[in-house]
Each structure stands twice: as C-alpha cells, then as structure tokens.
Design a protein around this motif. Structure first.
Motif, mmCIF file in Angstrom:
data_model
loop_
_atom_site.group_PDB
_atom_site.id
_atom_site.type_symbol
_atom_site.label_atom_id
_atom_site.label_comp_id
_atom_site.label_asym_id
_atom_site.label_seq_id
_atom_site.Cartn_x
_atom_site.Cartn_y
_atom_site.Cartn_z
ATOM 1 N N VAL A 150 3.183 1.057 2.551
ATOM 2 C CA VAL A 150 4.145 -0.003 2.237
ATOM 3 C C VAL A 150 3.847 -0.553 0.840
ATOM 4 C CG1 VAL A 150 4.901 -2.336 2.856
ATOM 5 C CG2 VAL A 150 4.516 -0.614 4.646
ATOM 6 N N ASP A 151 4.880 -0.631 0.019
ATOM 7 C CA ASP A 151 4.765 -1.295 -1.278
ATOM 8 C C ASP A 151 5.084 -2.768 -1.010
ATOM 9 O OD1 ASP A 151 5.263 -2.468 -3.721
ATOM 10 O OD2 ASP A 151 6.304 -0.716 -4.559
ATOM 11 N N THR A 152 4.027 -3.581 -0.866
ATOM 12 C CA THR A 152 4.266 -4.969 -0.446
ATOM 13 C C THR A 152 4.925 -5.786 -1.553
ATOM 14 O OG1 THR A 152 1.966 -5.451 -0.986
ATOM 15 C CG2 THR A 152 2.482 -5.110 1.340
ATOM 16 N N ALA A 153 4.669 -5.433 -2.812
ATOM 17 C CA ALA A 153 5.293 -6.184 -3.908
ATOM 18 C C ALA A 153 6.799 -5.977 -3.913
ATOM 19 C CB ALA A 153 4.691 -5.755 -5.242
ATOM 20 N N ALA A 154 7.220 -4.744 -3.648
ATOM 21 C CA ALA A 154 8.658 -4.457 -3.625
ATOM 22 C C ALA A 154 9.249 -4.677 -2.232
ATOM 23 C CB ALA A 154 8.897 -3.005 -4.058
ATOM 24 N N ALA A 155 8.372 -4.834 -1.225
ATOM 25 C CA ALA A 155 8.804 -4.912 0.185
ATOM 26 C C ALA A 155 9.642 -3.690 0.542
ATOM 27 C CB ALA A 155 9.547 -6.208 0.484
ATOM 28 N N GLN A 156 9.073 -2.515 0.276
ATOM 29 C CA GLN A 156 9.766 -1.258 0.567
ATOM 30 C C GLN A 156 8.778 -0.237 1.118
ATOM 31 O OE1 GLN A 156 11.653 0.089 -3.036
ATOM 32 N NE2 GLN A 156 13.125 -1.602 -3.091
ATOM 33 N N GLY A 170 2.394 -6.672 7.316
ATOM 34 C CA GLY A 170 2.896 -8.051 7.313
ATOM 35 C C GLY A 170 4.382 -8.150 7.030
ATOM 36 N N LEU A 171 5.096 -7.052 7.187
ATOM 37 C CA LEU A 171 6.549 -7.061 6.974
ATOM 38 C C LEU A 171 7.218 -6.460 8.215
ATOM 39 C CD1 LEU A 171 6.297 -5.939 3.266
ATOM 40 C CD2 LEU A 171 7.333 -8.087 4.011
ATOM 41 N N ASP A 172 8.535 -6.301 8.171
ATOM 42 C CA ASP A 172 9.212 -5.720 9.326
ATOM 43 C C ASP A 172 10.389 -4.876 8.861
ATOM 44 O OD1 ASP A 172 9.619 -5.129 11.978
ATOM 45 O OD2 ASP A 172 9.703 -7.218 12.644
ATOM 46 N N ALA A 173 10.908 -4.052 9.791
ATOM 47 C CA ALA A 173 11.973 -3.105 9.411
ATOM 48 C C ALA A 173 13.339 -3.771 9.295
ATOM 49 C CB ALA A 173 12.038 -1.954 10.426
ATOM 50 N N GLY A 174 13.555 -4.894 10.008
ATOM 51 C CA GLY A 174 14.852 -5.573 9.910
ATOM 52 C C GLY A 174 15.956 -4.912 10.719
ATOM 53 N N VAL A 175 15.595 -3.890 11.488
ATOM 54 C CA VAL A 175 16.552 -3.195 12.357
ATOM 55 C C VAL A 175 15.837 -2.936 13.672
ATOM 56 C CG1 VAL A 175 17.819 -1.038 12.768
ATOM 57 C CG2 VAL A 175 17.772 -2.025 10.484
ATOM 58 N N GLY A 188 15.351 11.686 2.947
ATOM 59 C CA GLY A 188 14.442 10.551 2.958
ATOM 60 C C GLY A 188 15.170 9.281 2.582
ATOM 61 N N VAL A 189 14.541 8.172 2.902
ATOM 62 C CA VAL A 189 15.141 6.869 2.607
ATOM 63 C C VAL A 189 14.056 5.943 2.069
ATOM 64 C CG1 VAL A 189 16.128 4.772 3.662
ATOM 65 C CG2 VAL A 189 16.979 7.025 4.351
ATOM 66 N N ARG A 190 14.386 5.237 1.026
ATOM 67 C CA ARG A 190 13.518 4.142 0.576
ATOM 68 C C ARG A 190 14.009 2.901 1.316
ATOM 69 N NH1 ARG A 190 9.011 4.057 -2.354
ATOM 70 N NH2 ARG A 190 8.593 1.960 -3.061
ATOM 71 N N TRP A 191 13.196 2.409 2.252
ATOM 72 C CA TRP A 191 13.624 1.387 3.220
ATOM 73 C C TRP A 191 13.214 -0.001 2.734
ATOM 74 C CZ3 TRP A 191 15.985 2.865 7.937
ATOM 75 C CH2 TRP A 191 16.250 1.815 8.823
ATOM 76 N N ARG A 192 14.152 -0.918 2.716
ATOM 77 C CA ARG A 192 13.865 -2.309 2.315
ATOM 78 C C ARG A 192 13.374 -3.094 3.530
ATOM 79 N NH1 ARG A 192 18.945 -4.954 0.195
ATOM 80 N NH2 ARG A 192 17.459 -6.543 -0.439
ATOM 81 N N LEU A 193 12.257 -3.747 3.388
ATOM 82 C CA LEU A 193 11.648 -4.455 4.517
ATOM 83 C C LEU A 193 11.997 -5.947 4.474
ATOM 84 C CD1 LEU A 193 8.259 -2.549 4.278
ATOM 85 C CD2 LEU A 193 10.153 -2.112 5.859
ATOM 86 N N VAL A 194 11.761 -6.613 5.594
ATOM 87 C CA VAL A 194 12.058 -8.051 5.701
ATOM 88 C C VAL A 194 10.766 -8.755 6.112
ATOM 89 C CG1 VAL A 194 14.452 -7.551 6.366
ATOM 90 C CG2 VAL A 194 12.739 -7.955 8.151
ATOM 91 N N PRO A 195 10.734 -10.080 6.036
ATOM 92 C CA PRO A 195 9.509 -10.785 6.441
ATOM 93 C C PRO A 195 9.189 -10.542 7.922
ATOM 94 C CG PRO A 195 10.997 -12.266 5.256
ATOM 95 C CD PRO A 195 11.753 -11.000 5.504
ATOM 96 N N LEU A 196 7.905 -10.474 8.233
ATOM 97 C CA LEU A 196 7.488 -10.333 9.637
ATOM 98 C C LEU A 196 7.474 -11.717 10.273
ATOM 99 C CD1 LEU A 196 6.323 -8.603 11.951
ATOM 100 C CD2 LEU A 196 4.052 -9.061 11.021
ATOM 101 N N LEU A 197 8.275 -11.898 11.309
ATOM 102 C CA LEU A 197 8.365 -13.195 11.983
ATOM 103 C C LEU A 197 7.819 -13.040 13.395
ATOM 104 C CD1 LEU A 197 11.968 -14.020 10.723
ATOM 105 C CD2 LEU A 197 9.791 -14.822 9.767
ATOM 106 N N THR A 198 6.583 -13.477 13.596
ATOM 107 C CA THR A 198 5.917 -13.173 14.867
ATOM 108 C C THR A 198 6.202 -14.218 15.946
ATOM 109 O OG1 THR A 198 3.996 -14.172 13.876
ATOM 110 C CG2 THR A 198 4.026 -11.761 13.979
ATOM 111 N N SER A 199 6.693 -15.384 15.561
ATOM 112 C CA SER A 199 7.021 -16.389 16.581
ATOM 113 C C SER A 199 8.442 -16.145 17.070
ATOM 114 C CB SER A 199 6.938 -17.796 15.994
ATOM 115 O OG SER A 199 5.634 -18.250 16.060
ATOM 116 N N ARG A 200 8.551 -15.751 18.319
ATOM 117 C CA ARG A 200 9.877 -15.406 18.837
ATOM 118 C C ARG A 200 10.122 -16.074 20.176
ATOM 119 N NH1 ARG A 200 11.356 -9.160 17.580
ATOM 120 N NH2 ARG A 200 10.703 -9.161 15.414
ATOM 121 N N VAL A 201 11.388 -16.342 20.420
ATOM 122 C CA VAL A 201 11.758 -16.846 21.740
ATOM 123 C C VAL A 201 13.106 -16.244 22.123
ATOM 124 C CG1 VAL A 201 12.809 -18.944 20.774
ATOM 125 C CG2 VAL A 201 12.097 -18.918 23.161
ATOM 126 N N ALA A 202 13.221 -15.876 23.394
ATOM 127 C CA ALA A 202 14.495 -15.339 23.889
ATOM 128 C C ALA A 202 15.021 -16.258 24.977
ATOM 129 C CB ALA A 202 14.297 -13.928 24.432
#
Ligand code: FAD
Ligand code: 2HG
Ligand code: ZN
Length: 455
Positions: free
Chosen positions: A99-105, A125-130, A206-220
């Motif tokens: 993971v390129d954390t600076a680019a979030a990719q 420390g990031l997430d796929a967003g999908v 191949g795909v250069r995938w853009r990542l999103v912030p990792l949000l570990t606090s979740r509620v359903a």
C-alpha cells in the motif's frame, strides 16, 4: 483450424494453462446463478499482460471470440461462454503491491480478490471502500469491468470511484498503462471508458485502487417496518443526521428473511415479524452508536436491533447477504437488478409484484436491495430459465418508473435485448461506434451489452 488455435494458445501461455478437456473446463462454463452456460473452445489462463496480449493475438488470428472471466460471480451471464468462445481467465494475475499510504492507493492484478484488497488495505490502516457478499471470489478485474456497487456505494460510490487507473490489453494487443497519478488529464481517460465495459472493449489486467480511511468503530441496526414507504421515509429522516457516518442502508422483505432463515437454520432476528426490514450501518473513528440511536429515536423507531460488536454485526448482515445463496438453493432465479429513484421505490416494488403475477402466475418474487442507492434486486423463482417474460415486464417497469435496467450487475447477455429501454438511440449509436473502434473484429465478449439480434 481448431488444433492450430490450441497450439497457438499453448505457445502463448504454456500447454499446462490451456484447459481443453471437458472436466477441466466445466466450472468455467456455467455462471454462479446456474441460468447461463455454454461450451468453451478452451479455457486459457495467462500469467501477465504480455501473455494476455499473446492470447488475444492468437484468437484474432484464428477468428476465435474471447470471454474474459474473473471470479465468475457475475449475475448477467457475461462471464461464461455462449458456445465456442475461448474463456480467458484472469485468475493468475495475482500481483498485489504494498500500500502506498501517502497516495492512499494499492496496485492489484486483475485476479486479486476484493477480500485480499480489503485485507491489504486494512493492514496499512486504510480500507477498500467497497464491500459485497462475493468478496472472497470477485476479482479486481471483474469488479472494474462491471463497475460493481455493493453495500457501501451510498458513501463511497461504485468501483468507478475507487479506480485511479486501469492497466488493460486492447483487442489489437495494445497495452494500456498510465503512470500512477491521481491527476492525469493528458488525453482521453481510457480507464474510465473501460470501467463498466463488461469485457467488451478490452481485457483489464490490473487496477490502481484508491483507498479510503479505515473506520473501525461500527454499529449496525436492523429496523423492522410496516412498509417500503416507511423505509424510504426513515432514510430521508436519518440521512442528514448521519451524513458523515452512514455507509450502508439495505432492505429486505419478510419473504426473503424466511428464505434465509430456512436455508441457514437460524432463528428470526426480531420478536415481531414485519413486512419490511432496513439494515443500517454507520462507521466512524469514534463510536457512532449514540448518534445512530438518537437519530432512530427521533425518527420514532423504538424496536431496532442494534449490534455494536463485530460478531453481532455479522449476524445481522447474514440475514441480508444470505439472500443470494438462499434463493440459489431454492431454484434458478431470474435476477433483475434495477435502479429507480428512491421516491418511486415502493411504487415500483408493488407494481413489479403485480406484473410478475400477470405474466407468470405462480412465480415467486423475492425483492431486496440497497435502499440508499434506489437499487432493487428483483429475483423471480419459478419461470423456466429461457422464458424471458418476467425479465421483460420488470425491466420495462423499471424504465417506466424513471429508472435503469441495471444498477450494479451490468447488462451482460441477460439484458442486452432491453438496453434500448434506458439508453436513447443516439447513445446506443455512440456506444456501438466505440465498440467498433476498439474491437473491430468483435472478438471481445460478443453478445454481451450489445444486442446481437439488433440490426
Ligand atoms: P466475473 O463474473 O468473472 O465477470 C463479470 C463480467 O466482467 C463479465 O462480463 C466478464 O467478461 C468481465 N470481466 C471479468 N474480469 C475481467 C477482466 N479482467 N477484464 C475485462 N473484463 C472482465 N455485485 C454488485 O455490484 N454488488 C453486490 O452487492 C454484489 N453482491 C454479490 C453477492 C454474491 C453472493 C454474488 C455471487 C455476486 C454478487 N455481485 C454483486 C455480483 C458480482 O460479484 C460482481 O458483478 C463482481 O464485480 C464480478 O466479479 P468477478 O471477478 O466474479 O467477474
Ligand atoms: C446483493 O446485493 C447482490 O446481495 C446479489 O447484488 C443480488 O442476488 C441478487 O440478486
Ligand atoms: Zn446488490
């Protein structure tokens, strides 16, 4: 001629990666739903973009059509042969970069699964967003080729929004690969064109995938409701309140819940059964539970089942995500993934039921989907796989309600005949011109997206 094709394919990828025997081809020849199947001339498994280009050259030289295939979890019949094509499996393109954390990719080969991208991102420390139910099998190439949606699209958009760039091989063997830059306006964006092209314009490697912030606090929260009108009203009430945390708002009906309960042998998640259930999920850096509880209370909801630990959340999601599997266990469904404006979703669902009863008396509709996106999955059990009457009726209705015949699964072969319901003639002409320009011999996924019977 046939043997020459197999020899050329073997020269391209090595004989061990050309599957020509019936039993080795079989699992590549039928789709996940069981509704679509066909015999492949061969299944070929290249290891990289250069081998993909060599396979395409061999197929072109021998006049063979090609069906690209990733995880084969697609729901519109476009990942399997119709008869006589070469299946080009991208499963061996499995490079997954750091993971390129600076680019979030992160750079991922076409055959990497969504679950693997998620795990790689989360470790950094990031997430796929999908996210979607087929995460363990669906591949990066397939996700991009279908512009998949899933349960978090209301917050992060569809896969299109996650793609910083695509590497691909065009039908003539040209390898497309731009530098990994978020901003790159030098000419047409070919990556954007290939996303959602369902294997008809190029093979994605191949795909250069853009990542999103990792949000570990979740509620359903599973909210039982009397009607879909109440579901739409609930979403309208809570969405502004939870604008920065709500990432999923799915729905299902009691008939679907019963199917899942029977299939999984589970107890019902609520004491009093209701016609409709909405499953909400919020994610944040800090515990989003109090905000969600307050928003639900203000919306007059007193009986939601709230889950703030991951095992409980998974349990609640099973009632929603288990639909596709439970339906598959009950028969071969007609799957009609449509989108309608949210305000018309209740009307659409009611009229869809009437239409299905009219054209296929005795058929069993199962309706669920992604409420936040106006995305309704109409599954119909009962009609013969080749009987298109319910498909036509439901797709016409979606169009009449100001919607689309495909929200997230694609057009594929299942809906190619009805594309003109939602795309005007000028747009269809432009699409056909693009297809001819990039694939003049019609090598790539013939029969998908474009109606082969249209003039
Ligand atoms: P495949 O099924 O192999 O192929 C799909 C299409 O993409 C075909 O047209 C194929 O030719 C083309 N293709 C595949 N790989 C490439 C490539 N490398 N280059 C060019 N073309 C290619 N979809 C959603 O959008 N949202 C959901 O919530 C969702 N949930 C699902 C849940 C379950 C249980 C299942 C079984 C499926 C679900 N799907 C969902 C559908 C499916 O998982 C997606 O469409 C996914 O994007 C398909 O990926 P795949 O790798 O399996 O592609
Ligand atoms: C889902 O949201 C998938 O579960 C599958 O998109 C939908 O099975 C279906 O029709
Ligand atoms: Zn879906």
């Amino acid at each position: 001629v046939g043997d020459q094709l197999l020899e050329a394919l073997a020269a391209a990828v090595g004989a061990g990666h050309v599957l020509a025997d019936d039993d080795r081809r079989a699992r590549f020849e039928v789709d996940w739903t069981g509704r679509f199947r066909g015999r492949a001339r061969a299944v070929v498994r290249p290891a990289d973009a250069a081998e993909v280009a060599a396979v395409l050259a061999a197929c072109r030289a021998h006049g063979a059509a090609v069906v690209p295939q990733g995880g084969n979890t697609g729901m519109v019949g476009a990942s399997v042969p119709r008869g006589g094509e070469v299946v080009l499996s991208l499963a061996r393109l499995r490079d997954l970069g750091a993971v390129d954390t600076a680019a979030a990719q992160v750079q991922a080969g076409a055959g990497v699964t969504l679950a693997e991208v998620q795990a790689q991102a989360r470790a950094a420390g990031l997430d796929a967003g999908v996210d979607l139910g087929s995460r363990d099998s669906a591949t990066v190439g397939g996700l991009a080729a279908t512009d998949a949606g899933g349960t978090h699209a209301m917050r992060y958009g569809t896969v299109r929004a996650r793609v910083a760039g695509v590497q691909a091989v065009l039908a003539d063997g040209t390898i497309v690969d731009r530098p990994p830059l978020l901003k790159d306006n030098a000419g047409f964006d070919l990556s954007a064109l290939l996303i959602g092209s369902e294997g008809t314009l190029a093979v994605i490697t191949g795909v250069r995938w853009r990542l999103v912030p990792l949000l570990t606090s979740r509620v359903a929260a599973l909210v039982p409701l009397p009607s879909l009108e109440d579901a739409a009203a609930l979403l309208a009430a809570i969405r502004p309140r939870l604008a920065t945390t709500l990432h999923a708002a799915d729905f299902f009906l009691d008939e679907g819940l019963q199917l899942v309960l029977d299939h999984d042998g589970l107890p019902a998640p609520v004491r009093t059964r209701t016609p409709v259930y909405v499953l909400l999920e919020c994610a944040d850096r800090h515990d989003p539970t109090p905000d969600l509880a307050e928003a639900l209370e203000d919306a007059g909801i007193a009986d939601a089942v709230v889950a703030d630990d991951s095992a409980e959340r998974r349990r609640l999601w099973r009632f929603r995500e288990g639909h596709a599997e439970a339906i598959a266990a009950a028969g071969i469904p007609h799957k009609l993934d449509v989108g309608v404006p949210l305000a018309r979703l209740p009307e659409f669902a009611a009229r869809a039921r009437d239409e299905i009863a009219r054209v296929a008396p005795g058929a069993r509709p199962v309706i669920f989907g992604h409420l936040g996106d106006g995305n309704v999955h109409v599954n119909v059990l009962g009609p013969d796989p080749d009987d298109d009457a319910v498909d036509e009726a439901v797709l016409r209705l979606a169009a009449a309600c100001g919607g689309t015949i495909s929200a997230e699964h694609g057009v594929g072969v299942a809906k190619a005949r009805w594309l003109s319901l939602t795309r005007p003639p000028g747009e269809l002409r432009a699409m056909a011109q693009i297809k001819r320009a990039l694939d003049p011999d019609g090598t790539l996924n013939p029969g998908a997206v474009f109606d082969p019977t249209a003039g």
